[in-house]
Design a protein around this motif. Structure first.
Motif, PDB file in Angstrom:
ATOM      1  N   PRO A   9       0.838  -1.210   0.000  1.00  0.00           N
ATOM      2  CA  PRO A   9       0.000   0.000   0.000  1.00  0.00           C
ATOM      3  C   PRO A   9       0.864   1.248   0.000  1.00  0.00           C
ATOM      4  O   PRO A   9       1.901   1.303   0.652  1.00  0.00           O
ATOM      5  N   VAL A  10       0.434   2.200  -0.792  1.00  0.00           N
ATOM      6  CA  VAL A  10       1.158   3.461  -0.872  1.00  0.00           C
ATOM      7  C   VAL A  10       0.758   4.337   0.317  1.00  0.00           C
ATOM      8  O   VAL A  10      -0.423   4.570   0.561  1.00  0.00           O
ATOM      9  N   SER A  11       1.754   4.770   1.029  1.00  0.00           N
ATOM     10  CA  SER A  11       1.475   5.634   2.181  1.00  0.00           C
ATOM     11  C   SER A  11       1.162   7.034   1.686  1.00  0.00           C
ATOM     12  O   SER A  11       1.950   7.618   0.945  1.00  0.00           O
ATOM     13  N   PRO A  12       0.015   7.582   2.058  1.00  0.00           N
ATOM     14  CA  PRO A  12      -0.316   8.928   1.581  1.00  0.00           C
ATOM     15  C   PRO A  12       0.633   9.965   2.172  1.00  0.00           C
ATOM     16  O   PRO A  12       1.099   9.840   3.288  1.00  0.00           O
ATOM     17  N   ARG A  13       0.920  10.953   1.360  1.00  0.00           N
ATOM     18  CA  ARG A  13       1.791  12.016   1.846  1.00  0.00           C
ATOM     19  C   ARG A  13       1.071  12.852   2.900  1.00  0.00           C
ATOM     20  O   ARG A  13      -0.138  13.032   2.844  1.00  0.00           O
ATOM     21  N   ALA A  14       1.835  13.336   3.828  1.00  0.00           N
ATOM     22  CA  ALA A  14       1.247  14.228   4.816  1.00  0.00           C
ATOM     23  C   ALA A  14       0.743  15.490   4.120  1.00  0.00           C
ATOM     24  O   ALA A  14       1.345  15.982   3.171  1.00  0.00           O
ATOM     25  N   SER A  15      -0.375  15.979   4.555  1.00  0.00           N
ATOM     26  CA  SER A  15      -0.977  17.159   3.953  1.00  0.00           C
ATOM     27  C   SER A  15      -0.964  18.312   4.949  1.00  0.00           C
ATOM     28  O   SER A  15      -1.124  18.109   6.159  1.00  0.00           O
ATOM     29  N   LEU A  16      -0.773  19.523   4.433  1.00  0.00           N
ATOM     30  CA  LEU A  16      -0.888  20.694   5.286  1.00  0.00           C
ATOM     31  C   LEU A  16      -2.257  20.746   5.946  1.00  0.00           C
ATOM     32  O   LEU A  16      -2.402  21.210   7.073  1.00  0.00           O
ATOM     33  N   ARG A  17      -3.246  20.254   5.238  1.00  0.00           N
ATOM     34  CA  ARG A  17      -4.606  20.268   5.783  1.00  0.00           C
ATOM     35  C   ARG A  17      -4.691  19.506   7.095  1.00  0.00           C
ATOM     36  O   ARG A  17      -5.473  19.859   7.987  1.00  0.00           O
ATOM     37  N   ASP A  18      -3.868  18.458   7.236  1.00  0.00           N
ATOM     38  CA  ASP A  18      -3.908  17.648   8.449  1.00  0.00           C
ATOM     39  C   ASP A  18      -3.467  18.433   9.684  1.00  0.00           C
ATOM     40  O   ASP A  18      -3.735  18.022  10.816  1.00  0.00           O
ATOM     41  N   ARG A  19      -2.770  19.538   9.485  1.00  0.00           N
ATOM     42  CA  ARG A  19      -2.310  20.342  10.618  1.00  0.00           C
ATOM     43  C   ARG A  19      -3.389  21.290  11.136  1.00  0.00           C
ATOM     44  O   ARG A  19      -3.215  21.915  12.180  1.00  0.00           O
ATOM     45  N   LEU A  20      -4.486  21.419  10.391  1.00  0.00           N
ATOM     46  CA  LEU A  20      -5.436  22.485  10.659  1.00  0.00           C
ATOM     47  C   LEU A  20      -6.727  21.968  11.273  1.00  0.00           C
ATOM     48  O   LEU A  20      -7.145  20.844  11.016  1.00  0.00           O
ATOM     49  N   PRO A  21      -7.393  22.804  12.058  1.00  0.00           N
ATOM     50  CA  PRO A  21      -8.715  22.446  12.571  1.00  0.00           C
ATOM     51  C   PRO A  21      -9.752  22.527  11.454  1.00  0.00           C
ATOM     52  O   PRO A  21      -9.461  23.020  10.352  1.00  0.00           O
ATOM     53  N   VAL A  22     -10.951  22.062  11.718  1.00  0.00           N
ATOM     54  CA  VAL A  22     -12.051  22.228  10.782  1.00  0.00           C
ATOM     55  C   VAL A  22     -12.298  23.721  10.583  1.00  0.00           C
ATOM     56  O   VAL A  22     -12.248  24.508  11.537  1.00  0.00           O
ATOM     57  N   PHE A  23     -12.540  24.125   9.340  1.00  0.00           N
ATOM     58  CA  PHE A  23     -12.807  25.538   9.076  1.00  0.00           C
ATOM     59  C   PHE A  23     -14.026  25.960   9.883  1.00  0.00           C
ATOM     60  O   PHE A  23     -15.123  25.409   9.716  1.00  0.00           O
ATOM     61  N   PRO A  24     -13.861  26.909  10.808  1.00  0.00           N
ATOM     62  CA  PRO A  24     -14.926  27.145  11.790  1.00  0.00           C
ATOM     63  C   PRO A  24     -16.257  27.550  11.194  1.00  0.00           C
ATOM     64  O   PRO A  24     -17.314  27.108  11.672  1.00  0.00           O
ATOM     65  N   TRP A  25     -16.224  28.369  10.148  1.00  0.00           N
ATOM     66  CA  TRP A  25     -17.493  28.884   9.639  1.00  0.00           C
ATOM     67  C   TRP A  25     -18.357  27.804   9.008  1.00  0.00           C
ATOM     68  O   TRP A  25     -19.589  27.959   8.911  1.00  0.00           O
ATOM     69  N   ASP A  26     -17.748  26.685   8.597  1.00  0.00           N
ATOM     70  CA  ASP A  26     -18.550  25.582   8.063  1.00  0.00           C
ATOM     71  C   ASP A  26     -19.494  25.022   9.121  1.00  0.00           C
ATOM     72  O   ASP A  26     -20.584  24.532   8.806  1.00  0.00           O
ATOM     73  N   ARG A  27     -19.103  25.110  10.383  1.00  0.00           N
ATOM     74  CA  ARG A  27     -19.927  24.574  11.469  1.00  0.00           C
ATOM     75  C   ARG A  27     -21.172  25.415  11.710  1.00  0.00           C
ATOM     76  O   ARG A  27     -22.114  24.976  12.368  1.00  0.00           O
ATOM     77  N   LEU A  28     -21.174  26.622  11.186  1.00  0.00           N
ATOM     78  CA  LEU A  28     -22.305  27.511  11.405  1.00  0.00           C
ATOM     79  C   LEU A  28     -23.413  27.330  10.362  1.00  0.00           C
ATOM     80  O   LEU A  28     -24.514  27.862  10.531  1.00  0.00           O
ATOM     81  N   GLU A  29     -23.143  26.568   9.319  1.00  0.00           N
ATOM     82  CA  GLU A  29     -24.086  26.468   8.203  1.00  0.00           C
ATOM     83  C   GLU A  29     -25.485  26.002   8.612  1.00  0.00           C
ATOM     84  O   GLU A  29     -26.484  26.557   8.131  1.00  0.00           O
ATOM     85  N   PRO A  30     -25.648  24.970   9.475  1.00  0.00           N
ATOM     86  CA  PRO A  30     -27.017  24.569   9.853  1.00  0.00           C
ATOM     87  C   PRO A  30     -27.795  25.695  10.534  1.00  0.00           C
ATOM     88  O   PRO A  30     -29.014  25.833  10.326  1.00  0.00           O
ATOM     89  N   TYR A  31     -27.119  26.497  11.339  1.00  0.00           N
ATOM     90  CA  TYR A  31     -27.786  27.607  12.025  1.00  0.00           C
ATOM     91  C   TYR A  31     -28.121  28.719  11.041  1.00  0.00           C
ATOM     92  O   TYR A  31     -29.149  29.392  11.173  1.00  0.00           O
ATOM     93  N   LYS A  32     -27.259  28.886  10.052  1.00  0.00           N
ATOM     94  CA  LYS A  32     -27.547  29.863   9.002  1.00  0.00           C
ATOM     95  C   LYS A  32     -28.797  29.467   8.230  1.00  0.00           C
ATOM     96  O   LYS A  32     -29.632  30.320   7.886  1.00  0.00           O
ATOM     97  N   ALA A  33     -28.944  28.166   7.961  1.00  0.00           N
ATOM     98  CA  ALA A  33     -30.132  27.690   7.251  1.00  0.00           C
ATOM     99  C   ALA A  33     -31.394  27.945   8.072  1.00  0.00           C
ATOM    100  O   ALA A  33     -32.432  28.344   7.531  1.00  0.00           O
ATOM    101  N   THR A  34     -31.317  27.726   9.377  1.00  0.00           N
ATOM    102  CA  THR A  34     -32.462  27.994  10.254  1.00  0.00           C
ATOM    103  C   THR A  34     -32.828  29.470  10.219  1.00  0.00           C
ATOM    104  O   THR A  34     -33.993  29.842  10.076  1.00  0.00           O
TER     105      THR A  34
END
Length: 377
Positions: A9-34
């Motif tokens: 199996p090919v080991s996936p390269r480490a990604s810069l994304r792995d160092r970061l938290p979830v983009f916070p504003w994405d978590r607000l989307e359900p409340y925005k829909a409400t």
């Protein structure tokens, strides 16, 4: 027959994304829909994006420079650098500035996110920022592989390995303004320990119950920018968030290094935006007009939220109210969304904000009036 082949199996390269938290504003989307489902529509007080017109003088300058077929330069035109140094002298009180003391950047968020990397920081280095803070300070440290560390008072940090110290006054999210004594003590401490200070002052022209002062004012820095860089933006003061125009003022050695790095990366402001920036910095009438708009909206929203049982803390400057009714922030967000009002959970800005919400007053007068009506019911 040859030996049977086996695939590993090919080991996936480490990604810069792995160092970061979830983009916070994405978590607000359900409340925005409400909130958006409200019969009278959403009142969005969350992100804090400008909604008022770009000043006519700025639009005219942009249009006049629209025929710009050649590449702009990273350092900007001489006219732009003149405008930056002139504004910094007039508004910040900075002294002895020439073109080596300024550097335009493609919006302040880009600068904050990539600054530790451009400074050459990495594993073993530390980046300090306030316990309640704009989340991109932490993101910048993580992108570089450096260690993010938070503080209540910067001089209480362990200076070993600390290479970059962020100040933020007026604060996003709290609106708190650092006093002159605090700033002087921080500058002296940082210089004593060889720590580079970047002061995020993007809300400096939006003081309401306090008069914010720049880290580059002679009363703070002793007349020398050594080890100090101030970050400023036209997004809020001039409604130019869509133009992505910001700039740095300070230590010429630091800015000279960043200029060379940014030349290699092609980090240049578009030529028409450079011309628009010159116009924006040369005109104070639109700044005063916009302040009056925000002052009215701030007063209306503060009164309405306080009457609805919220307590406002700090908030003496910037474009936000830092509010709580002593419950988990997501409960507050959910309750307000049912009234069609969207706010930012304080948790986005650090665990110390878990029982607060950030309320922007960047909505139109009509939407602010709608929020006030809904809160009074």
């Amino acid at each position: 027959m040859g030996a049977a082949s086996s695939s590993q199996p090919v080991s996936p390269r480490a990604s810069l994304r792995d160092r970061l938290p979830v983009f916070p504003w994405d978590r607000l989307e359900p409340y925005k829909a409400t909130a958006a489902a409200h019969a009278d529509g959403i009142v969005d007080l969350s992100v804090g994006t400008p909604v008022d017109p770009v000043p006519a003088v700025v639009q005219q300058a942009l249009t006049a420079a629209a025929d710009s077929p050649g590449y702009p330069t990273v350092w900007g035109t001489a006219a732009l650098r003149d405008a930056l140094t002139g504004w910094a002298a007039d508004r910040l009180g900075a002294r002895g500035l020439d073109h080596t003391h300024v550097l335009p950047v493609v919006g302040s968020k880009e600068l904050v996110a990539w600054l530790p990397t451009q400074l050459g920081l990495g594993p073993g280095d530390k980046v300090g920022y306030p316990r309640l803070a704009y989340p991109t300070y932490e993101v910048g440290a993580r992108l570089a592989g450096a260690e993010p560390v938070v503080y209540d008072d910067p001089w209480d940090l362990d200076p070993s390995g600390l290479k970059l110290l962020w100040l933020n006054s007026p604060s996003n999210p709290t609106g708190r303004v650092l006093g002159a004594d605090e700033l002087r003590r921080t500058v002296a401490w940082a210089r004593e320990h060889g720590v580079l200070v970047f002061s995020d002052e993007c809300y400096l022209e939006l003081g309401w119950e306090a008069d914010p002062v720049s880290v580059l004012h002679p009363d703070i820095c002793g007349g020398s920018p050594d080890g100090l860089v101030a970050v400023h933006s036209l997004s809020k003061r001039s409604n130019l968030a869509g133009y992505r125009s910001a700039f740095l003022v300070g230590d010429p050695t630091v800015l000279g290094d960043l200029l060379q790095i940014r030349k290699h990366g092609g980090m240049m402001i578009a030529a028409p935006v450079q011309a628009a920036t010159v116009a924006a910095l040369g005109d104070t009438a639109h700044v005063a007009e916009q302040r009056e708009r925000y002052a009215r909206r701030r007063a209306a929203l503060r009164g309405a939220f306080e009457a609805a049982g919220f307590r406002i803390e700090h908030s003496e400057a910037s474009l936000y109210l830092w509010a709580t009714r002593d419950e988990p922030c997501w409960d507050t967000v959910a309750a307000l969304a049912e009234h069609g009002i969207l706010v930012a959970p304080g948790e986005f800005y650090g665990t110390a904000g878990e029982r607060f919400v950030r309320i922007a007053f960047t909505a139109t007068d009509e939407r602010v009036d709608a929020a006030v009506r809904r809160l009074s019911k």
